[in-house]
Enzyme design. Structure first.
Site, PDB file in Angstrom:
ATOM      1  N   GLY A  89       0.921  -1.181   0.186  1.00 25.90           N
ATOM      2  CA  GLY A  89      -0.058   0.092  -0.073  1.00 25.90           C
ATOM      3  C   GLY A  89       0.765   1.247   0.184  1.00 25.90           C
ATOM      4  O   GLY A  89       0.674   2.704   0.739  1.00 25.90           O
TER       5      GLY A  89
ATOM      6  N   THR B 142       1.007   3.594  -1.811  1.00 23.85           N
ATOM      7  CA  THR B 142       0.908   3.566  -3.609  1.00 23.85           C
ATOM      8  C   THR B 142      -0.071   5.670  -3.323  1.00 23.85           C
ATOM      9  O   THR B 142      -0.195   6.644  -4.132  1.00 23.85           O
ATOM     10  CB  THR B 142      -0.618   3.186  -4.446  1.00 23.85           C
ATOM     11  OG1 THR B 142      -1.384   3.494  -4.023  1.00 23.85           O
ATOM     12  CG2 THR B 142       0.074   2.630  -5.146  1.00 23.85           C
TER      13      THR B 142
ATOM     14  N   GLY C 216      -1.231   7.961   0.997  1.00 28.02           N
ATOM     15  CA  GLY C 216      -0.885   7.380   2.323  1.00 28.02           C
ATOM     16  C   GLY C 216      -0.033   7.935   3.202  1.00 28.02           C
ATOM     17  O   GLY C 216       1.137   7.931   3.222  1.00 28.02           O
TER      18      GLY C 216
ATOM     19  N   ARG D 186      -2.186   0.072  -8.119  1.00 28.36           N
ATOM     20  CA  ARG D 186      -2.237   1.113  -8.691  1.00 28.36           C
ATOM     21  C   ARG D 186      -0.486   1.555  -9.917  1.00 28.36           C
ATOM     22  O   ARG D 186       0.425   1.913  -9.303  1.00 28.36           O
ATOM     23  CB  ARG D 186      -2.557   3.042  -8.615  1.00 28.36           C
ATOM     24  CG  ARG D 186      -4.149   2.901  -8.566  1.00 28.36           C
ATOM     25  CD  ARG D 186      -4.471   3.623  -7.501  1.00 28.36           C
ATOM     26  NE  ARG D 186      -4.600   3.605  -6.161  1.00 28.36           N
ATOM     27  CZ  ARG D 186      -4.782   4.708  -5.163  1.00 28.36           C
ATOM     28  NH1 ARG D 186      -5.359   5.435  -5.268  1.00 28.36           N
ATOM     29  NH2 ARG D 186      -4.651   4.908  -3.559  1.00 28.36           N
TER      30      ARG D 186
ATOM     31  N   VAL E  41      -3.443  -8.059  -2.965  1.00 28.89           N
ATOM     32  CA  VAL E  41      -3.012  -8.697  -2.167  1.00 28.89           C
ATOM     33  C   VAL E  41      -4.077  -9.610  -2.048  1.00 28.89           C
ATOM     34  O   VAL E  41      -3.746 -10.343  -0.808  1.00 28.89           O
ATOM     35  CB  VAL E  41      -3.153  -7.534   0.039  1.00 28.89           C
ATOM     36  CG1 VAL E  41      -1.621  -7.032  -0.517  1.00 28.89           C
ATOM     37  CG2 VAL E  41      -4.150  -7.230  -0.262  1.00 28.89           C
TER      38      VAL E  41
ATOM     39  N   TYR F 182     -14.965  -3.027   9.787  1.00 26.97           N
ATOM     40  CA  TYR F 182     -13.880  -2.692   9.686  1.00 26.97           C
ATOM     41  C   TYR F 182     -13.375  -3.188  11.409  1.00 26.97           C
ATOM     42  O   TYR F 182     -11.728  -3.528  11.635  1.00 26.97           O
ATOM     43  CB  TYR F 182     -14.186  -1.082   9.206  1.00 26.97           C
ATOM     44  CG  TYR F 182     -12.466  -0.694   9.434  1.00 26.97           C
ATOM     45  CD1 TYR F 182     -11.544  -1.163   8.369  1.00 26.97           C
ATOM     46  CD2 TYR F 182     -12.326   0.760   9.973  1.00 26.97           C
ATOM     47  CE1 TYR F 182     -10.097  -0.654   8.786  1.00 26.97           C
ATOM     48  CE2 TYR F 182     -11.084   1.116  10.346  1.00 26.97           C
ATOM     49  CZ  TYR F 182     -10.255   0.535   9.458  1.00 26.97           C
ATOM     50  OH  TYR F 182      -8.340   1.004   9.718  1.00 26.97           O
TER      51      TYR F 182
ATOM     52  N   THR G 200      -5.833  10.685   5.319  1.00 20.87           N
ATOM     53  CA  THR G 200      -5.285  10.095   4.200  1.00 20.87           C
ATOM     54  C   THR G 200      -6.479   9.694   2.988  1.00 20.87           C
ATOM     55  O   THR G 200      -7.630  10.855   3.020  1.00 20.87           O
ATOM     56  CB  THR G 200      -4.793   9.032   4.562  1.00 20.87           C
ATOM     57  OG1 THR G 200      -5.767   8.581   5.247  1.00 20.87           O
ATOM     58  CG2 THR G 200      -4.009   9.064   5.083  1.00 20.87           C
TER      59      THR G 200
ATOM     60  N   PHE H 279      -7.869   7.605   3.449  1.00 19.22           N
ATOM     61  CA  PHE H 279      -8.767   6.852   3.980  1.00 19.22           C
ATOM     62  C   PHE H 279     -10.549   6.699   3.669  1.00 19.22           C
ATOM     63  O   PHE H 279     -11.111   6.043   3.571  1.00 19.22           O
ATOM     64  CB  PHE H 279      -8.346   6.846   5.162  1.00 19.22           C
ATOM     65  CG  PHE H 279      -9.305   5.720   5.979  1.00 19.22           C
ATOM     66  CD1 PHE H 279      -8.557   4.137   6.048  1.00 19.22           C
ATOM     67  CD2 PHE H 279      -9.646   5.681   6.992  1.00 19.22           C
ATOM     68  CE1 PHE H 279      -9.237   3.319   7.006  1.00 19.22           C
ATOM     69  CE2 PHE H 279     -10.623   5.084   7.779  1.00 19.22           C
ATOM     70  CZ  PHE H 279     -10.435   4.310   8.136  1.00 19.22           C
TER      71      PHE H 279
HETATM   72  P1  NDP Z   1      -5.087   5.354   1.649  1.00 17.11           P
HETATM   73  O1  NDP Z   1      -6.397   4.842   1.435  1.00 17.11           O
HETATM   74  O2  NDP Z   1      -4.013   6.104   1.703  1.00 17.11           O
HETATM   75  O3  NDP Z   1      -3.885   4.174   1.056  1.00 17.11           O
HETATM   76  C1  NDP Z   1      -4.074   2.605   1.495  1.00 17.11           C
HETATM   77  C2  NDP Z   1      -3.212   1.657   0.896  1.00 17.11           C
HETATM   78  O4  NDP Z   1      -3.450   0.602   0.254  1.00 17.11           O
HETATM   79  C3  NDP Z   1      -2.941   1.692  -0.598  1.00 17.11           C
HETATM   80  O5  NDP Z   1      -1.892   2.500  -0.871  1.00 17.11           O
HETATM   81  C4  NDP Z   1      -4.105   1.714  -1.374  1.00 17.11           C
HETATM   82  O6  NDP Z   1      -3.221   1.389  -2.548  1.00 17.11           O
HETATM   83  C5  NDP Z   1      -3.833   0.226  -0.477  1.00 17.11           C
HETATM   84  N1  NDP Z   1      -4.423  -0.814  -0.929  1.00 17.11           N
HETATM   85  C6  NDP Z   1      -5.680  -1.431  -0.136  1.00 17.11           C
HETATM   86  N2  NDP Z   1      -6.000  -2.409  -0.500  1.00 17.11           N
HETATM   87  C7  NDP Z   1      -4.917  -2.644  -1.599  1.00 17.11           C
HETATM   88  C8  NDP Z   1      -5.418  -4.402  -2.742  1.00 17.11           C
HETATM   89  N3  NDP Z   1      -6.261  -4.563  -2.597  1.00 17.11           N
HETATM   90  N4  NDP Z   1      -4.509  -4.326  -2.787  1.00 17.11           N
HETATM   91  C9  NDP Z   1      -3.346  -3.713  -2.812  1.00 17.11           C
HETATM   92  N5  NDP Z   1      -3.214  -3.144  -1.934  1.00 17.11           N
HETATM   93  C10 NDP Z   1      -4.443  -2.182  -1.667  1.00 17.11           C
HETATM   94  O7  NDP Z   1      -4.956   5.312   3.317  1.00 17.11           O
HETATM   95  P2  NDP Z   1      -3.865   5.190   4.853  1.00 17.11           P
HETATM   96  O8  NDP Z   1      -2.989   5.032   4.594  1.00 17.11           O
HETATM   97  O9  NDP Z   1      -5.000   6.266   6.023  1.00 17.11           O
HETATM   98  O10 NDP Z   1      -4.368   3.265   4.979  1.00 17.11           O
HETATM   99  C11 NDP Z   1      -2.794   2.815   5.696  1.00 17.11           C
HETATM  100  C12 NDP Z   1      -3.576   1.634   6.814  1.00 17.11           C
HETATM  101  O11 NDP Z   1      -3.392   2.360   7.737  1.00 17.11           O
HETATM  102  C13 NDP Z   1      -4.969   0.574   6.005  1.00 17.11           C
HETATM  103  O12 NDP Z   1      -4.568  -0.265   7.090  1.00 17.11           O
HETATM  104  C14 NDP Z   1      -5.526   1.312   7.108  1.00 17.11           C
HETATM  105  O13 NDP Z   1      -6.820   0.600   7.699  1.00 17.11           O
HETATM  106  C15 NDP Z   1      -5.137   1.931   8.685  1.00 17.11           C
HETATM  107  N6  NDP Z   1      -5.536   2.724   9.214  1.00 17.11           N
HETATM  108  C16 NDP Z   1      -6.116   4.272   8.961  1.00 17.11           C
HETATM  109  C17 NDP Z   1      -6.562   4.936   9.723  1.00 17.11           C
HETATM  110  C18 NDP Z   1      -6.264   6.339   9.204  1.00 17.11           C
HETATM  111  O14 NDP Z   1      -7.369   7.208   9.682  1.00 17.11           O
HETATM  112  N7  NDP Z   1      -6.117   6.664   7.901  1.00 17.11           N
HETATM  113  C19 NDP Z   1      -6.272   4.993  10.760  1.00 17.11           C
HETATM  114  C20 NDP Z   1      -5.829   3.694  11.522  1.00 17.11           C
HETATM  115  C21 NDP Z   1      -5.744   2.365  10.379  1.00 17.11           C
HETATM  116  P3  NDP Z   1      -3.784   1.049  -4.121  1.00 17.11           P
HETATM  117  O15 NDP Z   1      -5.530   1.328  -4.202  1.00 17.11           O
HETATM  118  O16 NDP Z   1      -2.663   1.458  -5.213  1.00 17.11           O
HETATM  119  O17 NDP Z   1      -3.786  -0.864  -4.436  1.00 17.11           O
HETATM  120  C1  8X3 Z   2      -8.965   4.323  10.885  1.00 13.38           C
HETATM  121  C2  8X3 Z   2      -9.300   4.968  12.193  1.00 13.38           C
HETATM  122  O1  8X3 Z   2     -11.108   5.215  14.226  1.00 13.38           O
HETATM  123  O2  8X3 Z   2     -11.929   6.092  11.715  1.00 13.38           O
HETATM  124  O3  8X3 Z   2      -8.443   2.776  11.209  1.00 13.38           O
HETATM  125  O4  8X3 Z   2     -11.741   3.499  12.361  1.00 13.38           O
HETATM  126  S1  8X3 Z   2     -10.978   4.407  12.716  1.00 13.38           S
END
Ligand code: NDP
Ligand code: 8X3
Length: 254
Positions: free
Chosen positions: A9, A11, A13, A35, A60, A153, A188, A190
């Protein structure tokens, strides 16, 4: 000696920020995501810092794609010191009786099964090459507490919490460290993904308070990775100052 990190991941955040953080600390990187255009752009950017970068485009959720990508690594990339299991998503924010099974499957397949497929292959590489490796799993506050409409989730991130503990026990004998980093709200893509590309709705999540940024979490990951060999950070819960729990925020009303 060259150190290699594989970041899923990368690409967007947290993953992208982590790739930049590792590159600036001299790591060679395997960056992954679906991507391809974004991976290429990041590769070009990081190579300017004379870092060796391999971009691998795979989903993945697809076990065959994961196996193929990681079993057929070029010889010069067959050493992985650090795995950052970051790829993940939330899809929807709905009550259990109003949710969609399509959203549920995406979350379960990505956040749990995807993490397992990648971890299995990388653990084989670490074992085979007797690398004292380090696996970092990106959990969440949602893996510690459930919040209304967060049901599936939260369940997937509770699974990451359990898997992090289990992996730590099982991989102990190979000197492989396992760390879980659990962020609160990080701004991000997200929320854009969670709300199926509804940008207006996604923006409101971060209204009235200062959310974490991806780099704050990359900092934590780097802190965990840069501890001496005898120290492991098991688990780190990191929140914005304005967030006290998964659902308690101090927000400006204006
Ligand atoms: P983003 O959406 O910005 O990034 C998510 C990344 O995951 C992208 O690079 C995307 O790449 C990749 N991804 C998603 N699905 C797939 C897949 N099927 N195969 C390969 N890659 C995949 O979100 P964040 O950076 O915020 O999220 C990163 C992690 O942090 C996640 O696990 C999220 O649950 C966790 N997290 C985020 C929080 C938040 O508030 N943002 C808080 C707590 C945890 P692509 O689409 O190119 O495949
Ligand atoms: C992402 C944070 O609070 O939106 O894991 O679930 S929350």
């Amino acid at each position: 000696m060259e150190k290699v990190a594989l970041i899923t991941g990368a690409t967007s955040g947290i993953g992208e920020a982590t790739a930049c953080m590792f590159a600036s600390n001299g790591y060679s990187l395997i960056i992954t995501g679906r991507r391809a255009d974004r991976l290429k752009k990041l590769k070009q950017k990081l190579e300017k810092d004379s870092t060796r970068i391999l971009d691998l485009c795979f989903d993945v959720r697809n076990e065959d794609e994961v196996k193929k990508a990681l079993k057929e690594l070029p010889n010069s990339w067959k050493r992985i010191d650090v795995l950052v299991n970051n790829a993940g998503l939330a899809a929807g924010l709905d009550p259990i009786d109003g949710g969609s099974s399509d959203d549920w499957n995406r979350m379960i397949d990505t956040n749990i099964k995807g993490l397992l497929y990648v971890s299995y292959e990388v653990a084989q590489i670490m074992k085979e090459h007797k690398i004292k490796g380090h696996i970092i799993n990106i959990g969440s506050i949602a893996g510690k507490e459930v919040y209304p409409n967060g049901n599936v989730y939260c369940a997937t991130k509770h699974a990451v919490d359990a898997l992090s503990k289990g992996m730590r026990m099982d991989l102990l004998k190979y000197n492989i460290k396992v760390t879980q980093i659990c962020p609160g709200a990080v701004e991000t893509e997200f929320s854009l993904v969670r709300f199926h590309n509804d940008a207006e709705k996604a923006k409101t999540v971060y209204d009235g308070f200062e959310a974490l940024v991806a780099n704050d979490i990359a900092d934590c990951i780097w802190f965990a990775v840069s501890r001496p060999p005898h120290v492991n950070i098991n688990d780190m819960l990191v929140m914005p100052t304005a967030q006290a729990s998964s659902s308690v925020f101090f927000k400006n009303k204006s």
